[in-house]
Design a protein around this motif. Structure first.
Motif, PDB file in Angstrom:
ATOM      1  N   UNK A 192      33.442 -26.217  -9.261  1.00 28.67           N
ATOM      2  CA  UNK A 192      32.149 -26.690  -9.731  1.00 28.67           C
ATOM      3  C   UNK A 192      32.363 -27.612 -10.931  1.00 28.67           C
ATOM      4  N   UNK A 193      31.446 -28.533 -11.114  1.00 27.33           N
ATOM      5  CA  UNK A 193      31.370 -29.295 -12.360  1.00 27.33           C
ATOM      6  C   UNK A 193      30.010 -28.983 -12.964  1.00 27.33           C
ATOM      7  N   UNK A 194      30.049 -28.581 -14.222  1.00 28.46           N
ATOM      8  CA  UNK A 194      28.838 -28.248 -14.965  1.00 28.46           C
ATOM      9  C   UNK A 194      28.738 -29.264 -16.101  1.00 28.46           C
ATOM     10  N   UNK A 195      27.649 -30.023 -16.136  1.00 31.40           N
ATOM     11  CA  UNK A 195      27.494 -31.067 -17.147  1.00 31.40           C
ATOM     12  C   UNK A 195      26.163 -30.932 -17.858  1.00 31.40           C
ATOM     13  N   UNK A 196      26.148 -31.349 -19.084  1.00 28.99           N
ATOM     14  CA  UNK A 196      24.917 -31.348 -19.863  1.00 28.99           C
ATOM     15  C   UNK A 196      25.202 -31.150 -21.331  1.00 28.99           C
ATOM     16  N   UNK A 197      24.225 -31.384 -22.170  1.00 31.98           N
ATOM     17  CA  UNK A 197      24.442 -31.349 -23.619  1.00 31.98           C
ATOM     18  C   UNK A 197      24.732 -29.957 -24.193  1.00 31.98           C
ATOM     19  N   UNK A 198      24.360 -28.891 -23.485  1.00 31.09           N
ATOM     20  CA  UNK A 198      24.666 -27.550 -23.992  1.00 31.09           C
ATOM     21  C   UNK A 198      25.507 -26.756 -22.982  1.00 31.09           C
ATOM     22  N   UNK A 199      26.443 -27.457 -22.338  1.00 29.81           N
ATOM     23  CA  UNK A 199      27.282 -26.839 -21.310  1.00 29.81           C
ATOM     24  C   UNK A 199      28.112 -25.677 -21.864  1.00 29.81           C
ATOM     25  N   UNK A 200      28.581 -25.781 -23.090  1.00 28.15           N
ATOM     26  CA  UNK A 200      29.362 -24.667 -23.658  1.00 28.15           C
ATOM     27  C   UNK A 200      28.508 -23.413 -23.788  1.00 28.15           C
ATOM     28  N   UNK A 201      27.243 -23.585 -24.113  1.00 32.52           N
ATOM     29  CA  UNK A 201      26.351 -22.432 -24.221  1.00 32.52           C
ATOM     30  C   UNK A 201      26.062 -21.808 -22.853  1.00 32.52           C
ATOM     31  N   UNK A 202      25.995 -22.637 -21.826  1.00 38.86           N
ATOM     32  CA  UNK A 202      25.813 -22.124 -20.467  1.00 38.86           C
ATOM     33  C   UNK A 202      26.951 -21.157 -20.139  1.00 38.86           C
ATOM     34  N   UNK A 203      28.177 -21.547 -20.471  1.00 43.64           N
ATOM     35  CA  UNK A 203      29.337 -20.700 -20.196  1.00 43.64           C
ATOM     36  C   UNK A 203      29.425 -19.531 -21.171  1.00 43.64           C
ATOM     37  N   UNK A 204      29.117 -19.768 -22.441  1.00 43.86           N
ATOM     38  CA  UNK A 204      29.228 -18.716 -23.453  1.00 43.86           C
ATOM     39  C   UNK A 204      28.328 -17.530 -23.147  1.00 43.86           C
ATOM     40  N   UNK A 205      27.173 -17.802 -22.541  1.00 47.71           N
ATOM     41  CA  UNK A 205      26.261 -16.713 -22.196  1.00 47.71           C
ATOM     42  C   UNK A 205      26.811 -15.840 -21.075  1.00 47.71           C
ATOM     43  N   UNK A 206      27.799 -16.329 -20.359  1.00 47.86           N
ATOM     44  CA  UNK A 206      28.315 -15.615 -19.190  1.00 47.86           C
ATOM     45  C   UNK A 206      29.723 -15.058 -19.362  1.00 47.86           C
ATOM     46  N   UNK A 207      30.460 -15.522 -20.366  1.00 44.40           N
ATOM     47  CA  UNK A 207      31.876 -15.177 -20.478  1.00 44.40           C
ATOM     48  C   UNK A 207      32.200 -14.504 -21.809  1.00 44.40           C
ATOM     49  N   UNK A 208      33.129 -13.560 -21.798  1.00 41.29           N
ATOM     50  CA  UNK A 208      33.587 -12.978 -23.063  1.00 41.29           C
ATOM     51  C   UNK A 208      34.553 -13.911 -23.806  1.00 41.29           C
TER      52      UNK A 208
END
Length: 171
Positions: free
Chosen positions: A94-110
């Motif tokens: 997958x490619x995840x793009x956008x201005x708050x992409x790190x937050x998208x991942x941070x909410x899901x990963x330890x």
């Protein structure tokens, strides 16, 4: 607010395991890329070589090229204990793009996905929700994520839900 995009990137993938020096040299020769350092990825969007563990590399390539590259690696590594396998049908990128992409991942990963802990080009193996995944920053506002195909629909929905919730203002 700018929208986050999540899309599947058709990608060939070759798993390569064995003594790192030998398989790294063979992969670099066959793929025309530098051997990645620990937790790094070399190359670009069309072809890349990622360090996955002390005895494992993943070669990313065009969708139709993986079988031929795996065969070329088999030939290059004749006599060396190794595994070179086209895993394109087993994995999804997958490619995840956008201005708050790190937050998208941070909410899901330890894993710490802050820019200091996970700079562009560094690969992290962790989980997103309960799904094992590998991910790396492929640009300022872009991450690539790889998971098993069997959980890819679930992960796509999980990423979309995290993105729809918006930023939390951490990064």
């Amino acid at each position: 607010m700018a929208e986050t995009s999540i899309y599947r990137v058709p990608t060939g993938m070759v798993l390569l395991r064995g003594e790192f020096g030998a398989v790294g040299e063979a992969a670099a020769h066959v793929a025309g890329l530098d051997v990645p350092e620990q937790r790094r990825i070399t190359g670009g969007p069309e072809r890349a070589l990622a360090w996955m563990s002390p005895d494992e590399l993943m070669l990313f390539c065009a969708p139709g090229a993986a079988t031929g590259l795996a065969q070329a690696l088999e030939e290059k590594l004749t006599g060396v204990h190794h595994l070179a396998l086209d895993v394109s049908a087993m994995r999804v990128r997958f490619r995840v793009t956008g201005p708050f992409v790190r937050e998208v991942l941070a909410k899901l990963s330890p894993a710490d996905v802050s820019p200091a802990a996970l700079p562009e080009g560094e690969v992290r193996r962790s989980r997103l929700g309960q799904v094992p995944a590998a991910f790396w920053a492929s640009g300022t506002d872009s991450f690539d994520v790889v998971c098993f195909r069997s959980v890819s629909d679930y992960l796509e929905e999980l990423l979309a839900h995290s993105a729809a919730a918006g930023p939390v203002g951490f990064f």
